[in-house]
Write a protein that holds these residues in place. Structure first.
Motif, PDB file in Angstrom:
ATOM      1  N   GLN A 164       0.844  -1.194  -0.018  1.00  0.00           N
ATOM      2  CA  GLN A 164       0.030   0.097   0.220  1.00  0.00           C
ATOM      3  C   GLN A 164       0.888   1.485   0.093  1.00  0.00           C
ATOM      4  OE1 GLN A 164      -2.086   1.006   3.649  1.00  0.00           O
ATOM      5  NE2 GLN A 164      -0.669  -0.578   4.857  1.00  0.00           N
ATOM      6  N   HIS A 165       2.263   1.365   0.480  1.00  0.00           N
ATOM      7  CA  HIS A 165       2.900   2.339   0.625  1.00  0.00           C
ATOM      8  C   HIS A 165       3.720   2.895  -0.762  1.00  0.00           C
ATOM      9  CE1 HIS A 165       1.972   1.975   4.806  1.00  0.00           C
ATOM     10  NE2 HIS A 165       2.449   0.798   4.695  1.00  0.00           N
ATOM     11  N   PRO A 166       4.243   2.051  -1.584  1.00  0.00           N
ATOM     12  CA  PRO A 166       5.003   2.544  -2.503  1.00  0.00           C
ATOM     13  C   PRO A 166       3.992   3.128  -3.769  1.00  0.00           C
ATOM     14  CG  PRO A 166       5.775   0.230  -2.120  1.00  0.00           C
ATOM     15  CD  PRO A 166       4.275   0.561  -1.461  1.00  0.00           C
ATOM     16  N   ASP A 167       4.659   4.073  -4.503  1.00  0.00           N
ATOM     17  CA  ASP A 167       3.833   4.906  -5.657  1.00  0.00           C
ATOM     18  C   ASP A 167       3.703   4.018  -6.941  1.00  0.00           C
ATOM     19  OD1 ASP A 167       2.994   7.224  -4.253  1.00  0.00           O
ATOM     20  OD2 ASP A 167       5.137   7.821  -4.229  1.00  0.00           O
ATOM     21  N   LEU A 168       4.820   3.130  -7.171  1.00  0.00           N
ATOM     22  CA  LEU A 168       5.048   2.240  -8.027  1.00  0.00           C
ATOM     23  C   LEU A 168       5.548   0.897  -7.972  1.00  0.00           C
ATOM     24  CD1 LEU A 168       4.774   1.748 -11.255  1.00  0.00           C
ATOM     25  CD2 LEU A 168       7.141   2.647 -11.508  1.00  0.00           C
ATOM     26  N   VAL A 198       9.748  -7.946 -11.406  1.00  0.00           N
ATOM     27  CA  VAL A 198      10.405  -8.410 -12.560  1.00  0.00           C
ATOM     28  C   VAL A 198      11.177  -9.846 -12.337  1.00  0.00           C
ATOM     29  CG1 VAL A 198      12.631  -8.072 -13.859  1.00  0.00           C
ATOM     30  CG2 VAL A 198      11.401  -6.124 -13.096  1.00  0.00           C
ATOM     31  N   VAL A 199      10.401 -11.130 -13.098  1.00  0.00           N
ATOM     32  CA  VAL A 199      10.808 -12.216 -12.441  1.00  0.00           C
ATOM     33  C   VAL A 199      10.872 -13.177 -13.801  1.00  0.00           C
ATOM     34  CG1 VAL A 199       8.429 -12.654 -12.360  1.00  0.00           C
ATOM     35  CG2 VAL A 199       9.829 -14.140 -11.281  1.00  0.00           C
ATOM     36  N   GLN A 253       3.038 -11.711  -4.119  1.00  0.00           N
ATOM     37  CA  GLN A 253       3.177 -10.270  -4.509  1.00  0.00           C
ATOM     38  C   GLN A 253       2.690  -9.777  -5.826  1.00  0.00           C
ATOM     39  OE1 GLN A 253       6.928  -8.633  -2.222  1.00  0.00           O
ATOM     40  NE2 GLN A 253       7.429 -10.474  -3.433  1.00  0.00           N
ATOM     41  N   PHE A 254       2.797 -10.491  -6.765  1.00  0.00           N
ATOM     42  CA  PHE A 254       2.518 -10.128  -8.244  1.00  0.00           C
ATOM     43  C   PHE A 254       1.096 -10.018  -8.589  1.00  0.00           C
ATOM     44  CE2 PHE A 254       6.685 -12.469  -8.223  1.00  0.00           C
ATOM     45  CZ  PHE A 254       7.586 -11.297  -8.830  1.00  0.00           C
ATOM     46  N   ASN A 255       0.155 -10.253  -7.514  1.00  0.00           N
ATOM     47  CA  ASN A 255      -1.244  -9.835  -7.438  1.00  0.00           C
ATOM     48  C   ASN A 255      -1.148  -8.338  -7.108  1.00  0.00           C
ATOM     49  OD1 ASN A 255      -2.001 -12.343  -8.034  1.00  0.00           O
ATOM     50  ND2 ASN A 255      -2.249 -13.174  -5.932  1.00  0.00           N
ATOM     51  N   HIS A 256      -0.355  -7.696  -6.700  1.00  0.00           N
ATOM     52  CA  HIS A 256      -0.276  -6.325  -6.306  1.00  0.00           C
ATOM     53  C   HIS A 256       0.655  -5.275  -7.002  1.00  0.00           C
ATOM     54  CE1 HIS A 256      -2.330  -8.039  -2.791  1.00  0.00           C
ATOM     55  NE2 HIS A 256      -1.402  -8.864  -2.497  1.00  0.00           N
ATOM     56  N   THR A 257       1.423  -5.888  -7.862  1.00  0.00           N
ATOM     57  CA  THR A 257       2.303  -5.053  -8.570  1.00  0.00           C
ATOM     58  C   THR A 257       1.492  -4.116  -9.828  1.00  0.00           C
ATOM     59  OG1 THR A 257       2.989  -6.734 -10.065  1.00  0.00           O
ATOM     60  CG2 THR A 257       4.288  -6.486  -8.294  1.00  0.00           C
ATOM     61  N   HIS A 258       1.804  -2.951 -10.143  1.00  0.00           N
ATOM     62  CA  HIS A 258       1.161  -2.061 -11.044  1.00  0.00           C
ATOM     63  C   HIS A 258       1.513  -2.894 -12.432  1.00  0.00           C
ATOM     64  CE1 HIS A 258       1.802   0.603  -7.546  1.00  0.00           C
ATOM     65  NE2 HIS A 258       0.301   0.521  -8.005  1.00  0.00           N
ATOM     66  N   VAL A 259       2.731  -3.005 -12.718  1.00  0.00           N
ATOM     67  CA  VAL A 259       3.279  -3.689 -13.899  1.00  0.00           C
ATOM     68  C   VAL A 259       4.166  -4.999 -13.581  1.00  0.00           C
ATOM     69  CG1 VAL A 259       5.258  -2.083 -14.167  1.00  0.00           C
ATOM     70  CG2 VAL A 259       4.287  -3.259 -16.260  1.00  0.00           C
ATOM     71  N   PHE A 298      -0.121  -5.580 -17.119  1.00  0.00           N
ATOM     72  CA  PHE A 298      -0.542  -4.278 -16.388  1.00  0.00           C
ATOM     73  C   PHE A 298      -1.725  -4.713 -15.507  1.00  0.00           C
ATOM     74  CE2 PHE A 298       1.990  -1.016 -18.141  1.00  0.00           C
ATOM     75  CZ  PHE A 298       2.354  -1.655 -19.541  1.00  0.00           C
ATOM     76  N   ARG A 299      -1.478  -4.501 -14.238  1.00  0.00           N
ATOM     77  CA  ARG A 299      -2.651  -4.645 -13.448  1.00  0.00           C
ATOM     78  C   ARG A 299      -4.246  -4.090 -13.828  1.00  0.00           C
ATOM     79  NH1 ARG A 299      -2.074  -3.489  -7.212  1.00  0.00           N
ATOM     80  NH2 ARG A 299      -2.462  -1.293  -7.822  1.00  0.00           N
ATOM     81  N   GLN A 300      -3.770  -2.861 -14.312  1.00  0.00           N
ATOM     82  CA  GLN A 300      -5.049  -2.064 -14.783  1.00  0.00           C
ATOM     83  C   GLN A 300      -4.585  -1.584 -16.256  1.00  0.00           C
ATOM     84  OE1 GLN A 300      -5.648   0.939 -12.003  1.00  0.00           O
ATOM     85  NE2 GLN A 300      -7.194  -0.172 -10.829  1.00  0.00           N
ATOM     86  N   PRO A 301      -4.997  -2.594 -17.275  1.00  0.00           N
ATOM     87  CA  PRO A 301      -4.201  -2.311 -18.426  1.00  0.00           C
ATOM     88  C   PRO A 301      -4.936  -1.304 -19.366  1.00  0.00           C
ATOM     89  CG  PRO A 301      -5.990  -4.420 -18.559  1.00  0.00           C
ATOM     90  CD  PRO A 301      -5.684  -3.826 -17.067  1.00  0.00           C
ATOM     91  N   GLU A 302      -6.190  -0.575 -18.967  1.00  0.00           N
ATOM     92  CA  GLU A 302      -6.822   0.078 -19.797  1.00  0.00           C
ATOM     93  C   GLU A 302      -5.959   1.582 -19.823  1.00  0.00           C
ATOM     94  OE1 GLU A 302      -8.082  -1.510 -17.096  1.00  0.00           O
ATOM     95  OE2 GLU A 302      -9.611  -2.784 -17.756  1.00  0.00           O
TER      96      GLU A 302
END
Length: 236
Positions: free
Chosen positions: A93-97, A101-102, A145-151, A182-186
């Motif tokens: 919840q804390h980082p902006d981005l 990478v895996v 964790q990769f459920n929460h990443t932005h990209v 992307f978690r939100q690809p739109e």
């Protein structure tokens, strides 16, 4: 390393040197404090003799806690647990981005075996033991964790990596492909110059063995035009 030996004697063969969930509260505190006040505390894990020498400590130990430098406005964290969410902590919840990478798991093991053997002097057996010891942490905390990443960028080898424990080299860039999610690809679109458009892999089409490309076979395994590290013309 002393803690590892003591843990194994007590029957715990899954203690991770990185601290595992024991370090999650401290990591969340760093992200939370930096997000609100641009401050926080950090420490460094010393993997080998070379890393430990400047601190006059033994390998396998942590440096003392210290404050992050003052008057900064960007915290860059590269590590294993930067997006962990559990019932007790919510680091994501804390980082902006958040960028994941895996590599796929066999390639990940190849890279670890290659690095730890070539750069740190470990035996294959020692690296294998580390992989097995960290598996619960990998399954329970790192993968979710990769459920929460932005990209998320995932590197996929296009060569045989079926037995990572006998691989001599890490697959090169032109022996791999990258899947971007992307978690939100739109609204996310990459502008690709026309001369590089032929490199793109159109996933839904290529994962159907009945589909056909204008430049060759339609089977997804025959990606002869996907050259990630070559700037040659499309005619190749």
């Amino acid at each position: 390393m002393k803690l590892l030996v003591e843990a194994e004697k007590a029957g715990n063969k899954n203690l991770a040197t990185s601290g595992g969930k024991q370090s999650f509260p401290e990591l969340e505190a760093l992200f939370r404090d930096y997000a609100t006040t641009c401050s926080g505390r950090r420490r460094k894990y010393l993997h080998d003799t070379e890393e430990a020498a400047p601190y006059k400590q033994s390998p396998g130990t942590f440096t003392p806690w210290e404050d992050v430098p003052a008057n900064t406005d960007l915290l860059f964290y590269e590590g294993l647990h930067g997006a962990v969410v559990t019932p007790e902590v919510n680091i994501a919840q804390h980082p902006d981005l958040l960028v994941g990478v895996v590599p796929v798991i066999n390639l990940e093991w190849i890279q670890k075996l290659y690095r730890d053997k070539k750069q740190r002097g470990y035996s294959t057996e020692a690296v294998t033991d580390t992989i097995l010891r960290r598996m619960p942490d990998y399954v329970n905390y790192i993968c979710p964790q990769f459920n929460h990443t932005h990209v998320n960028f995932q590197r996929v080898p296009m060569v045989d990596t079926s037995n990572p424990f006998i691989a001599r080299d890490i697959p090169s860039a032109d022996e791999s492909m990258v899947v971007i999610r992307f978690r939100q690809p739109e609204g996310h679109r990459f502008s690709v110059p026309a001369q590089h458009d032929w490199r793109q892999l159109h996933e839904p089409r290529q994962h159907h063995c009945g589909a056909r490309r204008q430049d060759g076979t339609g089977h997804a395994t025959h990606l002869h035009t996907l050259r990630l590290a070559d700037d040659g013309p499309a005619e190749e």
